[in-house]
Design a protein around this motif. Structure first.
Motif, PDB file in Angstrom:
ATOM      1  N   TYR A   1      -6.346 -66.695 -12.780  1.00 21.08           N
ATOM      2  CA  TYR A   1      -5.257 -65.807 -13.207  1.00 21.08           C
ATOM      3  C   TYR A   1      -3.949 -66.598 -13.170  1.00 21.08           C
ATOM      4  O   TYR A   1      -3.802 -67.546 -12.377  1.00 21.08           O
ATOM      5  CB  TYR A   1      -5.161 -64.598 -12.273  1.00 21.08           C
ATOM      6  CG  TYR A   1      -6.275 -63.605 -12.525  1.00 21.08           C
ATOM      7  CD1 TYR A   1      -6.069 -62.506 -13.336  1.00 21.08           C
ATOM      8  CD2 TYR A   1      -7.540 -63.792 -11.978  1.00 21.08           C
ATOM      9  CE1 TYR A   1      -7.089 -61.601 -13.594  1.00 21.08           C
ATOM     10  CE2 TYR A   1      -8.567 -62.893 -12.230  1.00 21.08           C
ATOM     11  CZ  TYR A   1      -8.333 -61.799 -13.037  1.00 21.08           C
ATOM     12  OH  TYR A   1      -9.345 -60.909 -13.305  1.00 21.08           O
TER      13      TYR A   1
ATOM     14  N   TYR B   1     -16.188 -65.988 -13.172  1.00 20.48           N
ATOM     15  CA  TYR B   1     -15.440 -66.909 -12.303  1.00 20.48           C
ATOM     16  C   TYR B   1     -15.655 -66.501 -10.855  1.00 20.48           C
ATOM     17  O   TYR B   1     -15.992 -65.353 -10.568  1.00 20.48           O
ATOM     18  CB  TYR B   1     -13.946 -66.900 -12.652  1.00 20.48           C
ATOM     19  CG  TYR B   1     -13.280 -65.563 -12.471  1.00 20.48           C
ATOM     20  CD1 TYR B   1     -12.785 -65.169 -11.235  1.00 20.48           C
ATOM     21  CD2 TYR B   1     -13.174 -64.671 -13.526  1.00 20.48           C
ATOM     22  CE1 TYR B   1     -12.200 -63.932 -11.062  1.00 20.48           C
ATOM     23  CE2 TYR B   1     -12.592 -63.426 -13.361  1.00 20.48           C
ATOM     24  CZ  TYR B   1     -12.111 -63.076 -12.121  1.00 20.48           C
ATOM     25  OH  TYR B   1     -11.556 -61.839 -11.947  1.00 20.48           O
TER      26      TYR B   1
ATOM     27  N   ILE C   1     -14.567 -65.473  -7.061  1.00 20.44           N
ATOM     28  CA  ILE C   1     -13.416 -64.953  -6.329  1.00 20.44           C
ATOM     29  C   ILE C   1     -12.892 -66.107  -5.467  1.00 20.44           C
ATOM     30  O   ILE C   1     -13.624 -67.072  -5.216  1.00 20.44           O
ATOM     31  CB  ILE C   1     -13.796 -63.736  -5.453  1.00 20.44           C
ATOM     32  CG1 ILE C   1     -14.781 -64.140  -4.351  1.00 20.44           C
ATOM     33  CG2 ILE C   1     -14.365 -62.611  -6.286  1.00 20.44           C
ATOM     34  CD1 ILE C   1     -14.930 -63.087  -3.266  1.00 20.44           C
TER      35      ILE C   1
ATOM     36  N   ARG D   1     -17.947 -63.471  -9.850  1.00 24.16           N
ATOM     37  CA  ARG D   1     -17.777 -62.154 -10.435  1.00 24.16           C
ATOM     38  C   ARG D   1     -18.342 -62.173 -11.843  1.00 24.16           C
ATOM     39  O   ARG D   1     -18.219 -63.189 -12.551  1.00 24.16           O
ATOM     40  CB  ARG D   1     -16.277 -61.819 -10.561  1.00 24.16           C
ATOM     41  CG  ARG D   1     -15.620 -61.440  -9.266  1.00 24.16           C
ATOM     42  CD  ARG D   1     -14.796 -60.194  -9.458  1.00 24.16           C
ATOM     43  NE  ARG D   1     -15.620 -59.100  -9.956  1.00 24.16           N
ATOM     44  CZ  ARG D   1     -15.160 -58.019 -10.553  1.00 24.16           C
ATOM     45  NH1 ARG D   1     -13.864 -57.869 -10.741  1.00 24.16           N
ATOM     46  NH2 ARG D   1     -15.963 -57.067 -10.980  1.00 24.16           N
TER      47      ARG D   1
HETATM   48  C1  BEZ Z   1     -10.960 -59.822  -9.794  1.00 27.11           C
HETATM   49  O1  BEZ Z   1     -10.394 -60.760 -10.222  1.00 27.11           O
HETATM   50  O2  BEZ Z   1     -11.237 -58.952 -10.550  1.00 27.11           O
HETATM   51  C2  BEZ Z   1     -11.369 -59.726  -8.376  1.00 27.11           C
HETATM   52  C3  BEZ Z   1     -11.281 -60.839  -7.581  1.00 27.11           C
HETATM   53  C4  BEZ Z   1     -11.632 -60.739  -6.267  1.00 27.11           C
HETATM   54  C5  BEZ Z   1     -12.108 -59.536  -5.757  1.00 27.11           C
HETATM   55  C6  BEZ Z   1     -12.207 -58.443  -6.583  1.00 27.11           C
HETATM   56  C7  BEZ Z   1     -11.838 -58.531  -7.892  1.00 27.11           C
END
Ligand code: BEZ
Ligand code: FE
Length: 312
Positions: free
Chosen positions: A181, A214, A216, A235
């Protein structure tokens, strides 16, 4: 190996299995402590706070008694939480990661977003939403230079009776093709995110990026926990949405590309069948819906969003 019903937990409606002989005397000592701690909240004037604290204490003590927690293990747990605190700041939120990877976030979402007449299902919020995303107009691009394959996203926002919801605020955010991100590069960077409003007919459209799987953030205590239990930090690929409209229940959700091999193994348990969508890959040279010239492949997806009324 003995099984017995913990009298304290039985009051709360839960059976507790203890995997070791516990004498009646010892049981009484343990139960007296539970009762004392529960009684310590008697003067609490806030009934909801009282309910939460009493239930938390009962479950925590049941856990300690059920697994016969060692002092060393409890010390490790405290150390784990301390490390989670140390690594947490305005951008990195290890406690959200912990809640997500234990399924607690998803269960809280399930409890608070009950199924209602075909309303779009909710899923995890995650730690990467920011309040000050840029605004875009319908059809504009939210990548703002983030690398990845362009993806045309379109759909409608309606209520559960099928009436279009004009002016719904649609927040969208996503990782780039490297799985990062904007805020993970630099807290002030804004790319791969924006908000826009649905049109008079409830329609919306924008350019984003085709989502990719990707991990976490796994360089902290939560990553170590996942590694220790043999779980992947990945994820499933996804695109985040938060959609709000006056009189409607705010929806926090994602869409997931069909065919993603991570899919159900999503490390935060966020995937729901209704949120899996076809991201149709378009060969290079395929004309785009708005005449944009793209050098290479692109994808397109349709996501019709149905908002439940507020308060259900
Ligand atoms: C996400 O980027 O969506 C995410 C990352 C870590 C934990 C939960 C969601
Ligand atoms: Fe995400």
């Amino acid at each position: 190996m003995a099984t017995y019903v913990n009298p304290g937990a039985a009051q709360a409606g839960a059976d507790v299995t203890i995997y070791r002989e516990v004498s009646p005397e010892q049981r009484a000592v343990e139960q007296r402590l539970v009762d004392n701690v529960v009684a310590s909240f008697d003067a609490c004037e806030n009934p909801r706070l009282n309910e939460l604290m009493v239930s938390l204490v009962r479950h925590l003590h049941s856990f300690i008694r059920e697994v016969r927690l060692t002092e060393e293990e409890w010390g490790e747990a405290i150390g784990f939480l301390t490390q989670a605190g140390h690594i947490t700041d305005d951008v990195r939120q290890e406690f959200i990661l912990l809640s997500d990877t234990l399924g607690a976030s998803m269960q809280t979402i399930n409890v608070n977003n009950q199924a209602y007449k075909g309303a779009t299902e909710a899923t995890v919020f995650g730690p990467f939403f920011v309040e000050d995303a840029p605004a875009i107009e319908l059809g504009e691009d939210l990548a703002f230079g983030a690398p990845g394959e362009p993806c045309w996203v379109e759909g409608t926002v309606t209520d559960t009776e099928g009436n279009p919801l004009a002016g719904a605020r649609i927040e969208v955010w996503e990782a780039d093709e490297d799985g990062l991100y904007d805020v993970q590069y630099d807290a002030g960077k804004r790319a791969g995110r924006a908000y826009l409003f649905s049109a008079a007919d409830g329609g919306y459209r924008f350019w984003g990026l085709t989502p990719t799987p990707y991990p976490i953030p796994d360089d902290g205590p939560v990553g170590k926990m996942l590694d220790a239990v043999g779980r992947s930090p990945l994820r499933a690929a996804h695109l985040h949405f938060m959609v709000s409209h006056e009189g409607a229940r705010t929806l926090v959700t994602h869409i997931f590309p069909e065919g993603d091999p991570i899919g159900r193994k999503d490390t935060v348990f966020g995937v729901k069948d209704s949120l899996i969508k076809r991201f149709a890959r378009q060969p290079a040279g395929t004309p785009t819906p708005d005449g944009r010239v793209i050098d290479g492949t692109w994808s397109r997806v349709r996501f019709d969003i149905v908002l439940a009324p507020a308060g259900v």
